[in-house]
Design a protein around this motif. Structure first.
Motif, mmCIF file in Angstrom:
data_model
loop_
_atom_site.group_PDB
_atom_site.id
_atom_site.type_symbol
_atom_site.label_atom_id
_atom_site.label_comp_id
_atom_site.label_asym_id
_atom_site.label_seq_id
_atom_site.Cartn_x
_atom_site.Cartn_y
_atom_site.Cartn_z
ATOM 1 N N ASN A 302 20.861 33.789 -12.694
ATOM 2 C CA ASN A 302 20.663 32.366 -12.924
ATOM 3 C C ASN A 302 21.322 31.634 -11.763
ATOM 4 O O ASN A 302 22.422 31.090 -11.868
ATOM 5 C CB ASN A 302 21.280 31.967 -14.270
ATOM 6 N N TRP A 303 20.614 31.649 -10.610
ATOM 7 C CA TRP A 303 21.221 31.205 -9.370
ATOM 8 C C TRP A 303 21.629 29.734 -9.408
ATOM 9 O O TRP A 303 22.660 29.352 -8.850
ATOM 10 C CB TRP A 303 20.266 31.426 -8.193
ATOM 11 N N GLY A 304 20.819 28.901 -10.052
ATOM 12 C CA GLY A 304 21.116 27.466 -10.093
ATOM 13 C C GLY A 304 22.428 27.175 -10.804
ATOM 14 O O GLY A 304 23.274 26.423 -10.300
ATOM 15 N N LYS A 305 22.625 27.778 -11.983
ATOM 16 C CA LYS A 305 23.865 27.564 -12.734
ATOM 17 C C LYS A 305 25.056 28.185 -11.999
ATOM 18 O O LYS A 305 26.161 27.621 -12.009
ATOM 19 C CB LYS A 305 23.747 28.149 -14.137
ATOM 20 N N LEU A 325 32.398 32.067 -0.417
ATOM 21 C CA LEU A 325 31.679 33.326 -0.291
ATOM 22 C C LEU A 325 30.740 33.513 -1.477
ATOM 23 O O LEU A 325 29.568 33.895 -1.308
ATOM 24 C CB LEU A 325 32.660 34.495 -0.210
ATOM 25 N N ALA A 326 31.236 33.248 -2.686
ATOM 26 C CA ALA A 326 30.412 33.407 -3.890
ATOM 27 C C ALA A 326 29.228 32.450 -3.871
ATOM 28 O O ALA A 326 28.096 32.835 -4.197
ATOM 29 C CB ALA A 326 31.272 33.173 -5.134
ATOM 30 N N ARG A 327 29.470 31.189 -3.489
ATOM 31 C CA ARG A 327 28.351 30.238 -3.442
ATOM 32 C C ARG A 327 27.363 30.614 -2.348
ATOM 33 O O ARG A 327 26.141 30.512 -2.539
ATOM 34 C CB ARG A 327 28.867 28.807 -3.233
ATOM 35 N N GLY A 328 27.876 31.079 -1.220
ATOM 36 C CA GLY A 328 26.990 31.519 -0.149
ATOM 37 C C GLY A 328 26.110 32.680 -0.588
ATOM 38 O O GLY A 328 24.910 32.722 -0.278
ATOM 39 N N GLN A 329 26.672 33.634 -1.321
ATOM 40 C CA GLN A 329 25.872 34.764 -1.820
ATOM 41 C C GLN A 329 24.800 34.285 -2.783
ATOM 42 O O GLN A 329 23.664 34.777 -2.763
ATOM 43 C CB GLN A 329 26.793 35.773 -2.505
ATOM 44 N N SER A 330 25.159 33.332 -3.644
ATOM 45 C CA SER A 330 24.188 32.786 -4.590
ATOM 46 C C SER A 330 23.061 32.071 -3.849
ATOM 47 O O SER A 330 21.877 32.206 -4.206
ATOM 48 C CB SER A 330 24.897 31.817 -5.546
ATOM 49 N N ARG A 331 23.419 31.336 -2.808
ATOM 50 C CA ARG A 331 22.398 30.646 -2.018
ATOM 51 C C ARG A 331 21.536 31.634 -1.234
ATOM 52 O O ARG A 331 20.323 31.422 -1.056
ATOM 53 C CB ARG A 331 23.088 29.666 -1.063
ATOM 54 N N TYR A 332 22.147 32.718 -0.796
ATOM 55 C CA TYR A 332 21.395 33.736 -0.047
ATOM 56 C C TYR A 332 20.297 34.341 -0.913
ATOM 57 O O TYR A 332 19.137 34.432 -0.497
ATOM 58 C CB TYR A 332 22.360 34.826 0.438
ATOM 59 N N VAL A 333 20.668 34.768 -2.130
ATOM 60 C CA VAL A 333 19.675 35.434 -2.986
ATOM 61 C C VAL A 333 18.618 34.460 -3.493
ATOM 62 O O VAL A 333 17.512 34.867 -3.859
ATOM 63 C CB VAL A 333 20.341 36.159 -4.170
ATOM 64 N N SER A 334 18.948 33.160 -3.510
ATOM 65 C CA SER A 334 17.932 32.176 -3.918
ATOM 66 C C SER A 334 17.170 31.638 -2.711
ATOM 67 O O SER A 334 16.414 30.670 -2.821
ATOM 68 C CB SER A 334 18.590 31.016 -4.676
ATOM 69 N N GLU A 335 17.398 32.282 -1.537
ATOM 70 C CA GLU A 335 16.694 32.005 -0.286
ATOM 71 C C GLU A 335 16.993 30.622 0.293
ATOM 72 O O GLU A 335 16.204 30.089 1.070
ATOM 73 C CB GLU A 335 15.179 32.215 -0.453
ATOM 74 N N ASN A 336 18.133 30.079 -0.053
ATOM 75 C CA ASN A 336 18.597 28.844 0.589
ATOM 76 C C ASN A 336 19.487 29.265 1.762
ATOM 77 O O ASN A 336 20.716 29.119 1.740
ATOM 78 C CB ASN A 336 19.364 27.989 -0.435
ATOM 79 N N LEU A 337 18.833 29.785 2.815
ATOM 80 C CA LEU A 337 19.553 30.510 3.860
ATOM 81 C C LEU A 337 20.414 29.614 4.750
ATOM 82 O O LEU A 337 21.532 29.989 5.117
ATOM 83 C CB LEU A 337 18.557 31.308 4.712
ATOM 84 N N GLU A 338 19.923 28.449 5.106
ATOM 85 C CA GLU A 338 20.719 27.552 5.956
ATOM 86 C C GLU A 338 22.026 27.158 5.248
ATOM 87 O O GLU A 338 23.105 27.150 5.858
ATOM 88 C CB GLU A 338 19.909 26.294 6.295
ATOM 89 N N ALA A 339 21.915 26.867 3.954
ATOM 90 C CA ALA A 339 23.110 26.491 3.184
ATOM 91 C C ALA A 339 24.050 27.684 3.041
ATOM 92 O O ALA A 339 25.283 27.527 3.051
ATOM 93 C CB ALA A 339 22.706 25.963 1.812
ATOM 94 N N ALA A 340 23.458 28.893 2.929
ATOM 95 C CA ALA A 340 24.286 30.101 2.837
ATOM 96 C C ALA A 340 25.075 30.301 4.117
ATOM 97 O O ALA A 340 26.287 30.601 4.077
ATOM 98 C CB ALA A 340 23.399 31.316 2.556
#
Length: 398
Positions: A302-305, A325-340
Motif C-alpha cells: 500500500n505504497w500511498g499510505k 530511505l524508507a520513503r525513497g524505497q516506497s517511491r521507488y516501487v511506486s515508480e515515482n523515481l525522481e522523488a525517490a
C-alpha cells in the motif's frame, strides 16, 4: 613446693600462648593483605577479622574486609564494613562507591543512588588503595586496579543502572549519556542505554545503541540479547505484560507502540496497525509510530499510505536518514523515481557513510537509464562494505 612449681609452669605457658597470639595478631593484617592480593577471599576475611578485633577503627582493614565480603557475595556484611568505615571517615570516596554497588546488589536502589551522587562530590583518595572491579550482578573479578578506577563514568553508569531498576528510564538515559560522554569506548554503557531506550519503546535508537556495544565488544552477551529482543519486539512474557497493562486501562502511547512493534514482528499485521494507530492518536508527535505503521503498509504494497506515514515521520524528525530511505524505497516501487532520487540524496547528505543511500540512488538512476550516475553510486556503496552493490555494479556497469 609442688604447687609453686605448677603455678610458675602454668604462668610461663600462658605467657607464651599470649605472646604467640599477640604475634599472630600483629601479622594478621599482612597475611590478610597477601591472601587478598591472591584473591583468597575467605582466608583474607579471616585474617582481617583477627586484626579488626584489636584494631576496630583501622580504616584500611575495614575497606579490604568489605571487599573480601563483597567478593564472597556476602553483601550484608560488606555493607556493614563500608558503613562503619564511612562513619569513621565520611570522605572516603572509594568506600562510597563500593557501598553504592553493594546496595545495588541488595536492591536498595535509592540508597545506592545517594552513595554514587556523594561519590561524585567527593575527591578520590590515594591511588595505592586496591579495588577489584566486578560487573554488576556478576561475581567474576574483571580486573585489579588502584582505587582511582572508581571514576566518574562508573558512578554515572551505576546511577543509570539504578534508574532502570526504578523504572525511571528518562533519568537513566541522562546518566548513561554522561557516562558515554566521559568514556565512549565502554560497551556496557551503550548496552544499558539500549536497554533503557527499549523500555521507553524507542526501538530504533535502542538498536543503534546495542549495535555500538557490539562493535566495541562483539561477544557482549547483554547487547546480543537486547538486540535480539528489540528486533523481535520482545518475548512472550513481555507481550503478556503489555496486554495486562492495556487491559488495566493503564497503557499509554509507548505501551501501544511497544505492543505494535511486537505484533509487527510476529506477523499480527492488523493488530500492529491498530496499536500504532492508537499510539499516534495518543501522541501524534512520536515519529516512530508513523514509521513502523508505514513499514507495515509497505509490506502490504500500500505504497500511498506508506509514503504518507513516512512523510509524517519526516515532518516530526527531519534529520533521520532512515525515514528518508524508507520513503525513497516506497517511491521507488511506486515508480515515482525522481522523488525517490531526491530522498536518497538527502539520506547521503545526512549520513555520507550510509551505504544503502548510495546503493538505492544507484539502482534508481539505473532504472532511469542514467548509468553514468548509477555506476559511481554503486561503486561507493561497494566501497562502504555493501556486497550487494558490488554484484549490482558487475551487472550494470560492464
Amino acid at each position: 613446693m609442688k604447687f609453686i612449681q605448677s603455678f610458675i609452669l602454668l604462668f610461663l605457658i600462658s605467657n607464651s600462648v599470649w605472646s604467640f597470639q599477640v604475634s599472630n595478631s600483629n601479622q594478621a593484617f599482612e597475611l590478610g593483605m597477601l591472601a587478598f592480593e591472591n584473591q583468597r577471599w575467605t582466608e583474607a576475611q579471616s585474617f582481617f577479622d583477627q586484626w579488626i578485633q584489636t584494631h576496630p577503627t583501622d580504616q584500611e582493614a575495614l575497606w579490604l574486609r568489605g571487599q573480601a565480603f563483597q567478593n564472597q557475595r556476602n553483601f550484608d556484611r560488606a555493607l556493614s564494613d563500608f558503613s562503619s568505615l564511612l562513619t569513621l571517615n565520611p570522605g572516603y570516596a572509594e568506600a562510597l562507591f563500593e557501598r553504592g554497588r553493594v546496595r545495588y546488589q541488595l536492591q536498595q536502589y535509592e540508597e545506592a543512588m545517594s552513595d554514587f551522587e556523594s561519590f561524585l562530590k567527593t575527591p578520590p583518595g590515594e591511588t595505592t588503595r586496591i579495588l577489584f572491579k566486578i560487573a554488576p550482578g556478576d561475581n567474576a573479578v574483571s580486573s585489579v586496579t588502584t582505587a582511582q578506577t572508581a571514576s566518574e563514568e562508573d558512578a554515572y553508569y551505576h546511577l543509570g543502572l539504578c534508574s532502570i531498576e526504578l523504572e525511571e528510564y528518562d533519568f537513566a538515559l541522562l546518566y548513561l549519556d554522561e557516562a558515554i560522554l566521559l568514556n565512549p569506548s565502554m560497551a556496557d554503557f551503550h548496552a544499558e542505554k539500549g536497554r533503557a531506550l527499549a523500555r521507553l519503546g524507542d526501538n530504533v535508537p535502542a538498536i543503534e545503541s546495542f549495535e555500538i556495544a557490539l562493535q566495541l565488544d562483539p561477544d557482549h552477551l547483554p547487547a546480543k540479547q537486547g538486540l535480539a529482543l528489540v528486533k523481535t519486539g520482545g518475548d512472550a512474557i513481555f507481550q503478556e505484560q503489555l496486554n495486562q497493562v492495556i487491559a488495566d486501562s493503564e497503557g499509554n502511547s509507548q505501551t501501544y507502540k511497544q505492543r505494535g512493534f511486537y505484533r509487527m514482528n510476529h506477523q499480527d499485521i492488523s493488530g500492529a496497525i491498530e496499536d500504532f494507530s492508537i499510539a499516534i492518536s495518543m501522541d501524534p508527535e512520536d515519529s516512530e509510530s508513523y514509521f513502523y505503521r508505514g513499514k507495515i503498509y509497505y509490506r502490504q504494497k500500500n505504497w500511498g499510505k506508506a509514503e504518507a506515514d513516512f512523510s509524517d515521520a519526516i515532518a516530526i524528525e527531519p534529520e533521520n536518514p532512515d525515514y528518508y530511505l524508507a520513503r525513497g524505497q516506497s517511491r521507488y516501487v511506486s515508480e515515482n523515481l525522481e522523488a525517490a532520487v531526491a530522498d536518497f540524496t538527502i539520506v547521503i547528505s545526512l549520513d555520507p557513510e550510509f551505504a544503502s543511500g548510495f546503493y538505492h540512488r544507484g539502482i534508481t538512476y539505473q532504472r532511469m537509464g542514467k548509468l553514468s550516475d548509477a555506476c559511481p553510486d554503486l561503486l561507493e556503496a561497494k566501497n562502504l562494505g555493501m556486497d550487494e552493490a558490488g554484484k549490482a555494479r558487475e551487472k550494470v556497469c560492464k
